[in-house]
Design a protein around this motif. Structure first.
Motif, PDB file in Angstrom:
ATOM      1  N   TYR A  71      43.868  55.008  36.342  1.00 54.84           N
ATOM      2  CA  TYR A  71      42.725  54.119  36.565  1.00 54.84           C
ATOM      3  C   TYR A  71      42.031  54.388  37.894  1.00 54.84           C
ATOM      4  N   ARG A  74      38.214  53.808  38.115  1.00 54.25           N
ATOM      5  CA  ARG A  74      37.698  52.535  37.639  1.00 54.25           C
ATOM      6  C   ARG A  74      37.835  51.466  38.722  1.00 54.25           C
ATOM      7  N   LEU A  76      38.814  48.279  39.551  1.00 50.15           N
ATOM      8  CA  LEU A  76      39.631  47.222  38.956  1.00 50.15           C
ATOM      9  C   LEU A  76      40.364  46.449  40.046  1.00 50.15           C
ATOM     10  N   CYS A  78      41.195  43.314  40.122  1.00 55.82           N
ATOM     11  CA  CYS A  78      42.214  42.414  39.583  1.00 55.82           C
ATOM     12  C   CYS A  78      43.496  43.170  39.251  1.00 55.82           C
ATOM     13  N   TYR A  79      43.369  44.436  38.860  1.00 58.73           N
ATOM     14  CA  TYR A  79      44.541  45.244  38.531  1.00 58.73           C
ATOM     15  C   TYR A  79      45.359  45.545  39.780  1.00 58.73           C
ATOM     16  N   TYR A  80      44.703  45.957  40.826  1.00 58.16           N
ATOM     17  CA  TYR A  80      45.414  46.324  42.045  1.00 58.16           C
ATOM     18  C   TYR A  80      45.992  45.110  42.770  1.00 58.16           C
ATOM     19  N   GLY A  82      47.002  42.430  41.058  1.00 60.23           N
ATOM     20  CA  GLY A  82      47.904  41.753  40.127  1.00 60.23           C
ATOM     21  C   GLY A  82      47.417  40.366  39.734  1.00 60.23           C
ATOM     22  N   VAL A  84      46.411  38.549  37.210  1.00 62.61           N
ATOM     23  CA  VAL A  84      46.343  38.588  35.745  1.00 62.61           C
ATOM     24  C   VAL A  84      45.700  37.342  35.152  1.00 62.61           C
ATOM     25  N   VAL A  87      41.102  37.897  34.712  1.00 67.64           N
ATOM     26  CA  VAL A  87      40.616  39.198  34.242  1.00 67.64           C
ATOM     27  C   VAL A  87      39.428  38.956  33.319  1.00 67.64           C
ATOM     28  N   ASP A  91      36.230  43.640  33.126  1.00 64.38           N
ATOM     29  CA  ASP A  91      37.362  44.325  33.749  1.00 64.38           C
ATOM     30  C   ASP A  91      38.350  44.823  32.700  1.00 64.38           C
ATOM     31  N   PHE A  92      38.553  44.020  31.658  1.00 64.25           N
ATOM     32  CA  PHE A  92      39.480  44.418  30.603  1.00 64.25           C
ATOM     33  C   PHE A  92      38.968  45.647  29.860  1.00 64.25           C
ATOM     34  N   LEU A  95      39.708  48.617  31.921  1.00 62.04           N
ATOM     35  CA  LEU A  95      41.121  48.974  31.808  1.00 62.04           C
ATOM     36  C   LEU A  95      41.406  49.688  30.494  1.00 62.04           C
TER      37      LEU A  95
END
Length: 211
Positions: A71, A74, A76, A78-80, A82, A84, A87, A91-92, A95
Motif C-alpha cells: 500500500y 496509497r 491511507l 487510517c491504515y497506518y 490503525g 479501524v 474507515v 479509503d476502503f 485499500l
C-alpha cells in the motif's frame, strides 16, 4: 493484542513480568509478495489492564523484511494509524485497489451472522434482529459485548469450526439453502445432515474408545 500475563499480588507487592514478542508479533500478509513479511518502522508497545486502561507506552524500531509494500502508493492514514472505526468508503476502495462491489449480498458460507438481514428467510431475519438488539444495548451501556460482536461478524462456515462437532459443514450448507429461500429443502437438508452428523460422531467416539 500480542501477549498477556496474569499474576496474583498481595497489597503492596511487586513482580516483574516478561512478555516475549517474536517475529510473528510484527508480521503481516503481503498480498503483493504472497508471503508473510515484517513491516519495518517505529512501533508503539502499549501495556495496560485493558485497551481503555493503558499504563505504559514505549516506542521501538523494527527492521523490516518486506521488499515491496502493498500500500505504499496509497494515501491511507487510517491504515497506518490503525483507526479501524473510521474507515470511509473512499479509503476502503484505496485499500481494495478497486471500487466497492455493488449489488446483492451473496448468500453462501461466507455470509456473516450480521448480514442475515439480507437473507430470504424469516429465521435469518430473526437471528439478525436479536443479535443487532443485543449489540446495540451493549453499545448504549458504553461497553460493547465482545462475545456478541464476535458472533455478529462470524461467517456461517465458522459454525462448523466452533461448535465442537455439533454442527457439520453439511448442516451449514442446509442453513445456507434455508437463507437462500429454499425453506423446505433447506430444513430437510439440515435435519438429514444433523442425523448423519450424530451417527458419524458416535462412530468416531466408538473408534476412539476402542483404540
Amino acid at each position: 493484542m500480542k501477549g498477556f500475563a496474569r499474576v496474583t499480588l498481595a497489597p503492596g507487592e511487586k513482580q516483574r513480568i516478561t512478555i516475549m514478542l517474536d517475529d510473528k508479533a510484527f508480521r503481516f500478509w503481503n498480498v503483493k509478495a504472497n508471503r508473510w513479511e515484517i513491516e519495518g518502522g517505529e512501533y508503539e508497545l502499549l501495556v495496560g489492564a485493558s485497551v481503555e486502561d493503558i499504563r505504559l507506552c514505549e516506542k521501538i524500531s523494527v527492521h523490516g523484511t518486506a521488499t515491496v509494500h502493498p500500500y505504499e502508493d496509497r494515501d491511507l492514514d487510517c491504515y497506518y494509524k490503525g483507526d479501524v472505526l473510521h474507515v470511509s468508503d473512499a479509503d476502503f476502495e484505496k485499500l481494495l485497489g478497486h471500487p466497492i462491489p455493488k449489488g446483492k449480498t451473496k448468500i453462501d458460507r461466507n455470509l456473516t451472522l450480521g448480514e442475515l438481514n439480507h437473507a430470504r428467510s424469516p429465521l435469518g431475519w430473526l437471528v439478525w434482529l436479536v443479535l443487532t438488539i443485543l449489540l446495540d444495548v451493549s453499545y448504549k451501556r458504553g461497553k460493547p459485548d465482545l462475545n456478541i460482536l464476535f458472533q455478529y461478524n462470524m461467517p456461517l462456515r465458522a459454525l462448523a469450526k466452533m461448535t465442537n462437532g455439533a454442527i457439520s459443514m453439511g448442516m451449514v450448507d442446509g442453513i445456507v439453502m434455508e437463507l437462500q429461500g429454499f425453506w423446505i429443502l433447506g430444513l430437510v437438508r439440515v435435519i438429514y445432515e444433523a442425523i448423519k452428523n450424530v451417527v458419524l460422531n458416535a462412530q468416531m467416539e466408538k473408534r476412539l474408545r476402542g483404540a
